[in-house]
Design an enzyme around this catalytic site. Structure first.
Site, short mmCIF file in Angstrom:
data_model
loop_
_atom_site.label_atom_id
_atom_site.label_comp_id
_atom_site.label_asym_id
_atom_site.label_seq_id
_atom_site.Cartn_x
_atom_site.Cartn_y
_atom_site.Cartn_z
N GLU A 1 42.58 27.91 38.86
CA GLU A 1 43.28 28.99 39.55
C GLU A 1 42.34 29.66 40.54
OE1 GLU A 1 44.61 31.44 36.28
OE2 GLU A 1 42.82 32.69 36.39
N HIS B 1 47.28 37.44 31.88
CA HIS B 1 46.51 38.63 32.21
C HIS B 1 46.72 39.71 31.15
CE1 HIS B 1 43.81 40.41 35.25
NE2 HIS B 1 44.15 41.54 34.64
N HIS C 1 38.62 29.89 36.89
CA HIS C 1 38.96 30.61 38.12
C HIS C 1 37.67 30.79 38.92
CE1 HIS C 1 41.50 34.02 40.09
NE2 HIS C 1 40.58 33.59 40.94
#
Length: 240
Positions: free
Chosen positions: A70, A191, A43
């Protein structure tokens, strides 16, 4: 069994804290693959506080499993980075500049036209698209109209409420997953999933294709070792 994609952002954070190339991010990614991970997630953020843009090119050249990038597609540099590397999957996350970590999904109703445009852009480049969403039926419905291939359920609320009432905590996710399946959407999640809450989540969400886990997995590896940790996470995804 859902695939395990290991997010290696925290490895990059450790490397950057000292300068140099220790730990070697690419080697860690290759070791994660060797130890059984079915994917690698990064990310990148504009300040490059963990994953650097060059890391993405270096990883793309070496890893053999699925590569998932991401990030915030409202940043043109991110869009260019993804298109230049053509990963297996791009996950669209509505981060704001300077955000420490992702803390909400897209409002797929409000941003539907924009997301349609971005989904089409990446799909035309041969990249599978997943949209990061909260476990809300309206968000799932609107996500489907964008043409996205998958949604990724934001699981912080589940993890936060797991010990208080795990059945209640997982219910919105089960409902959202059912609706996603009805609409033909693939289903990812991520998450704050960890060794304590992952098995129950995966058993409660039929058809789960992929979980992306970074912070908890890397933290566990400090005590358990990276290979052992990855094997333990994979074991949580095997339904007994």
């Amino acid at each position: 069994m859902a695939n395990l994609s290991v997010n290696i952002n925290k490895i990059a954070t450790l490397r950057n804290s000292r300068g140099g190339n220790n730990p070697d991010l690419v080697q860690v990614a290759l070791d994660c693959e060797r130890f059984g991970a079915q994917g690698i997630t990064v990310h990148p953020r504009p300040d490059e506080r963990h994953i650097r843009y060059q890391d993405v090119f270096d990883l793309k050249a070496k890893i053999k499993t699925e590569f998932n990038i991401e990030g915030n597609c409202r940043e043109q540099k991110f869009v260019d980075l993804v298109l230049a590397n053509s990963p297996a999957q791009v996950t669209l996350v509505p981060d704001t500049e300077g955000q420490i970590t992702s803390n909400h999904g897209w409002d797929t109703v409000k941003h539907q036209d924009y997301l349609k445009e971005m989904v089409s852009l990446f799909q035309n480049a041969g990249i599978r698209v997943s949209i990061f969403v909260d476990p809300v039926t309206a968000m799932i419905n609107a996500a489907a109209t964008t043409g996205t291939d998958r949604v990724e359920l934001y699981t912080e609320a589940y993890a936060h409420n797991f010990y208080d009432n795990k059945e209640k905590a997982v219910l919105p996710y089960a409902v959202a997953a059912k609706r996603a399946h009805e609409l033909g959407l693939g289903l990812n999640a991520g998450h704050d999933l960890d060794l304590h809450n992952l098995r129950y989540f995966s058993e409660s969400i039929p058809g789960l294709l992929e979980v992306s886990i970074g912070h908890a997995l890397i933290s566990d590896a400090l005590y358990l070792g990276l290979e052992n940790t990855i094997q333990r996470y994979l074991h949580q995804l095997v339904h007994q």
